[in-house]
Design a protein around this motif. Structure first.
Motif, mmCIF file in Angstrom:
data_model
loop_
_atom_site.group_PDB
_atom_site.id
_atom_site.type_symbol
_atom_site.label_atom_id
_atom_site.label_comp_id
_atom_site.label_asym_id
_atom_site.label_seq_id
_atom_site.Cartn_x
_atom_site.Cartn_y
_atom_site.Cartn_z
ATOM 1 N N ARG A 54 0.980 -1.259 0.179
ATOM 2 C CA ARG A 54 0.168 -0.063 -0.108
ATOM 3 C C ARG A 54 0.922 1.184 0.112
ATOM 4 O O ARG A 54 2.074 1.195 0.481
ATOM 5 N N ARG A 55 0.531 2.125 -0.671
ATOM 6 C CA ARG A 55 1.024 3.520 -0.732
ATOM 7 C C ARG A 55 0.438 4.770 -0.090
ATOM 8 O O ARG A 55 -0.812 4.620 -0.078
ATOM 9 N N LEU A 56 1.050 5.651 0.394
ATOM 10 C CA LEU A 56 0.420 6.806 1.023
ATOM 11 C C LEU A 56 0.252 7.920 0.125
ATOM 12 O O LEU A 56 1.294 8.408 -0.410
ATOM 13 N N ILE A 57 -0.969 8.571 0.150
ATOM 14 C CA ILE A 57 -1.379 9.641 -0.644
ATOM 15 C C ILE A 57 -1.588 10.848 0.279
ATOM 16 O O ILE A 57 -2.398 10.864 1.071
ATOM 17 N N LYS A 58 -0.700 11.753 0.231
ATOM 18 C CA LYS A 58 -0.743 13.101 0.733
ATOM 19 C C LYS A 58 -1.937 13.627 0.766
ATOM 20 O O LYS A 58 -2.312 14.346 -0.434
ATOM 21 N N GLY A 59 -2.727 14.273 1.651
ATOM 22 C CA GLY A 59 -3.779 15.224 1.354
ATOM 23 C C GLY A 59 -3.442 16.627 1.529
ATOM 24 O O GLY A 59 -2.147 17.040 1.624
ATOM 25 N N ASP A 60 -4.405 17.483 1.203
ATOM 26 C CA ASP A 60 -4.247 18.935 1.521
ATOM 27 C C ASP A 60 -4.832 19.430 2.679
ATOM 28 O O ASP A 60 -6.137 19.584 2.552
ATOM 29 N N LYS A 61 -4.052 19.785 3.585
ATOM 30 C CA LYS A 61 -4.824 20.126 4.970
ATOM 31 C C LYS A 61 -5.397 21.541 4.688
ATOM 32 O O LYS A 61 -6.538 21.586 5.501
ATOM 33 N N SER A 62 -5.222 22.417 3.852
ATOM 34 C CA SER A 62 -5.872 23.656 3.755
ATOM 35 C C SER A 62 -7.237 23.558 3.250
ATOM 36 O O SER A 62 -7.776 24.272 3.297
ATOM 37 N N LYS A 63 -7.411 22.536 2.366
ATOM 38 C CA LYS A 63 -8.614 22.090 1.707
ATOM 39 C C LYS A 63 -9.495 20.802 2.528
ATOM 40 O O LYS A 63 -10.382 20.538 2.078
ATOM 41 N N GLY A 64 -8.730 20.485 3.578
ATOM 42 C CA GLY A 64 -9.572 19.520 4.633
ATOM 43 C C GLY A 64 -9.450 17.879 4.030
ATOM 44 O O GLY A 64 -10.046 17.292 4.538
ATOM 45 N N LEU A 65 -8.483 17.942 3.288
ATOM 46 C CA LEU A 65 -8.292 16.543 2.562
ATOM 47 C C LEU A 65 -7.160 15.901 3.650
ATOM 48 O O LEU A 65 -6.031 16.341 3.384
ATOM 49 N N PRO A 66 -7.482 14.617 4.150
ATOM 50 C CA PRO A 66 -6.611 13.982 4.909
ATOM 51 C C PRO A 66 -5.704 13.153 4.041
ATOM 52 O O PRO A 66 -5.884 12.782 3.022
ATOM 53 N N ASP A 67 -4.618 12.587 4.695
ATOM 54 C CA ASP A 67 -3.832 11.606 3.976
ATOM 55 C C ASP A 67 -4.707 10.105 3.851
ATOM 56 O O ASP A 67 -5.211 9.909 4.943
ATOM 57 N N ARG A 68 -4.312 9.541 2.845
ATOM 58 C CA ARG A 68 -4.910 8.048 2.842
ATOM 59 C C ARG A 68 -4.149 7.128 2.210
ATOM 60 O O ARG A 68 -3.261 7.520 1.505
ATOM 61 N N TRP A 69 -4.402 5.995 2.506
ATOM 62 C CA TRP A 69 -3.506 4.774 1.958
ATOM 63 C C TRP A 69 -4.464 4.056 0.948
ATOM 64 O O TRP A 69 -5.533 3.999 1.180
ATOM 65 N N VAL A 70 -3.605 3.667 -0.069
ATOM 66 C CA VAL A 70 -4.442 3.042 -1.260
ATOM 67 C C VAL A 70 -3.507 2.063 -1.682
ATOM 68 O O VAL A 70 -2.292 1.707 -1.308
ATOM 69 N N ASP A 71 -4.069 0.766 -2.474
ATOM 70 C CA ASP A 71 -3.391 0.096 -2.789
ATOM 71 C C ASP A 71 -2.191 0.298 -3.937
ATOM 72 O O ASP A 71 -2.540 1.184 -4.549
ATOM 73 N N ASN A 72 -1.033 -0.143 -3.979
ATOM 74 C CA ASN A 72 -0.111 -0.106 -4.976
ATOM 75 C C ASN A 72 0.042 -0.786 -5.939
ATOM 76 O O ASN A 72 -0.098 -1.931 -6.266
ATOM 77 N N ASP A 73 -0.411 -0.055 -7.289
ATOM 78 C CA ASP A 73 -0.484 -0.879 -8.266
ATOM 79 C C ASP A 73 0.935 -1.525 -8.851
ATOM 80 O O ASP A 73 0.567 -2.385 -9.805
ATOM 81 N N HIS A 74 1.932 -1.114 -8.496
ATOM 82 C CA HIS A 74 3.310 -1.547 -8.997
ATOM 83 C C HIS A 74 3.835 -2.226 -7.713
ATOM 84 O O HIS A 74 4.980 -2.660 -7.833
ATOM 85 N N TYR A 75 3.161 -2.924 -7.135
ATOM 86 C CA TYR A 75 3.498 -4.022 -6.028
ATOM 87 C C TYR A 75 4.101 -5.117 -6.713
ATOM 88 O O TYR A 75 3.353 -6.055 -7.192
ATOM 89 N N ARG A 76 5.585 -5.504 -6.707
ATOM 90 C CA ARG A 76 6.056 -6.791 -7.234
ATOM 91 C C ARG A 76 7.078 -7.115 -6.085
ATOM 92 O O ARG A 76 8.279 -6.826 -6.208
ATOM 93 N N PRO A 77 6.608 -7.949 -5.455
ATOM 94 C CA PRO A 77 7.347 -8.604 -4.408
ATOM 95 C C PRO A 77 8.631 -9.334 -4.862
ATOM 96 O O PRO A 77 9.651 -9.618 -4.301
ATOM 97 N N ASP A 78 8.231 -10.162 -6.049
ATOM 98 C CA ASP A 78 9.485 -10.892 -6.630
ATOM 99 C C ASP A 78 10.648 -9.971 -7.054
ATOM 100 O O ASP A 78 11.649 -10.483 -6.793
ATOM 101 N N LEU A 79 10.416 -8.778 -7.669
ATOM 102 C CA LEU A 79 11.280 -8.212 -8.273
ATOM 103 C C LEU A 79 11.968 -7.363 -7.007
ATOM 104 O O LEU A 79 13.269 -7.320 -6.985
ATOM 105 N N PHE A 80 11.416 -7.117 -5.958
ATOM 106 C CA PHE A 80 11.746 -6.318 -4.917
ATOM 107 C C PHE A 80 12.740 -7.497 -4.221
ATOM 108 O O PHE A 80 13.855 -6.946 -3.702
ATOM 109 N N ALA A 81 12.452 -8.521 -3.969
ATOM 110 C CA ALA A 81 13.275 -9.698 -3.189
ATOM 111 C C ALA A 81 14.738 -9.756 -4.216
ATOM 112 O O ALA A 81 15.660 -9.829 -3.695
#
Length: 481
Positions: A54-81
């Protein structure tokens, strides 16, 4: 590098970066329009992120948008290993192999930046960016309108970066460093972004033989023909010289022809024909000034006949005569005294005699003066003429408010669309005549004798396929007895 090491050891900077382009001015925030030269291409890879589910997408505090976690489309554990199991030399070789797999030129340098790596392709020639200086008194357009400017190498290098990123997108290639004004970490500095202990940024691979000219690298990556700046500059200079010579020759030819046509104009026939337009000596060119003026004057007569039955209505007479004088001025430059008498004879059919006697000469005296003082005229703006009123066809149509229905009966004073349609119709007719001479038959002729029109199977009450099969059997019976 020793100076950089002293800065790191003295804890004066947590991270050090280098710009990927040369800037003539030192600013707190460098701008793309300040770039003066580019010496290499680059690509930043956040390879450590392919091991995050999962990856973190930072929000905009001035607009009241909080940080949120979403699924990472590039998640490749085999390549990372694979990446984690390699040492520095192995990681560099691993990245070079991925470049070879995706037909990317071998990099000159591979730098491990702590959270991933970035690749550099050095150029054998530094590309200097030329800048267009803003002219004095020039103001920016209002609003957010951005005018189109010539494409520079900054746009080309960003296209190259985006192309490289798209090929290695599965390795979390970063989109931000595709811009030419971005910065990357300096080898020898420490990256404290992922750990308070820091990761040293280091060069894992360097091969000076893997350097490319900017033109060759653009061709290898983008697949376009190389741009040879010096050759293109010389070609442009040669083309400009040819055009300047052609313009001078054209001006000389025009002056010589104007003198020739004005001399032959005095030999015009006493009984003019062609709708009472005095004919000049026939020339082979269909766009010569005397023929163009004849066509326009003829159209003016046709327009008067369509609108008012032959006599120009009051209020339009001065404009009709003024346009006729302006268009005829082209071939009276050497004998301006004959201009007004010539046009007066042409307009007698559509303009009342009392207007000709009282107002014609006075209304067109300015045109005559401009023609008589042609050599004394100062330099004028581009698109204007110093010695006569030069109206375009579109301008005449606008002044006389000629409609589409009226243009159908005119020859010269027509819009570009009607000219294009007439040309297409003429070409279509010529092509048809060529086909007929070559032996082609008219469609109606051979379709009138075809079976599709007679449909004998319907007369016999059978299907089309049965009818053709019987015809085939009968033919075989006749052939073999």
């Amino acid at each position: 590098m020793n100076g950089i090491r002293e800065l790191i050891d003295g804890n004066k900077f947590e991270a050090l970066y280098r710009s990927q382009a040369f800037f003539p001015k030192i600013r707190k925030t460098q701008r793309k329009e300040d770039i003066s030269a580019i010496s290499h291409a680059w690509l930043d890879l956040d390879i450590n992120k392919i091991g995050e589910k999962r990856r973190l997408i930072k929000g905009d505090k001035s607009k009241g948008l909080p940080d949120r976690w979403v699924d990472n489309d590039h998640y490749r554990p085999d390549l990372f290993a694979e990446w984690q199991a390699l040492d520095d030399a192995g990681k560099a070789e691993w990245l070079v192999q991925h470049c070879v797999t995706h037909e990317i030129p071998n990099p000159t340098e591979v730098v491990l930046s702590g959270g991933g790596a970035y690749l550099l392709w050095q150029f054998t020639d530094t590309v200097f960016i030329s800048r267009r200086r803003k002219k004095a008194g020039h103001k920016n357009p209002p609003g957010n309108f951005v005018p189109k400017i010539a494409r520079s190498y900054i746009d080309v290098i960003e296209d190259i970066h985006r192309n490289l990123r798209n090929r290695l997108d599965y390795l979390m290639a970063d989109i931000t460093p595709c811009s030419a004004q971005t910065v990357l970490r300096i080898p020898g500095s420490v990256n404290y972004k992922y750990s308070h202990l820091g990761h040293e940024c280091r060069t894992a691979y360097f091969n000076q033989d893997n350097r490319y000219s900017s033109d060759d690298f653009k061709q290898l990556v983008l697949g376009v023909a190389p741009y040879q700046g010096a050759e293109r500059y010389q070609q442009a200079k040669a083309i400009d010289a040819i055009r300047a010579k052609a313009r001078k020759q054209g001006e000389k030819t025009y002056r010589d022809n104007a003198l020739k046509w004005s001399q032959k104009a005095s030999l015009k026939a006493e009984n003019p024909g062609n709708d009472n337009v005095v004919p000049f000596p026939v020339k082979t060119s269909k766009n010569s000034p005397y023929r163009q003026s004849r066509r326009i004057i003829s159209d003016l007569k046709t327009l008067a006949r369509i609108r008012w039955g032959g006599i120009v209505m009051e209020g339009y007479r001065d404009m009709f005569c003024h346009i006729a004088v302006s268009m005829a001025s082209a071939h009276f430059q050497n004998n301006p005294d004959e201009l007004l008498p010539y046009v007066r004879r042409q307009m007698e059919d559509i303009v009342p005699s009392d207007y000709i006697q009282r107002h014609f000469d006075s209304d067109n005296m300015t045109s005559l003066k401009k023609l008589m003082t042609a050599g004394e005229a100062p330099v004028v703006k581009p698109g204007f003429c110093s010695w006569r009123y030069a109206y375009s066809i579109d301008r005449i149509i606008e002044k006389l408010a000629i409609t589409e229905d009226e243009m159908k009966h005119l020859d010269c004073l027509v819009s570009k669309g009607i000219k294009r349609r007439r040309k297409n119709d003429s070409n279509r007719q010529k092509d048809e005549e060529k086909r007929r001479k070559a032996g082609a038959i008219v469609r109606e002729s051979y379709e009138g004798k075809s079976l599709e029109k007679d449909k004998p199977w319907e007369i016999e009450g059978i299907s089309r396929r049965t009818w053709y099969r019987r015809q085939k059997n009968q033919q075989k019976t006749v052939e073999y007895g």
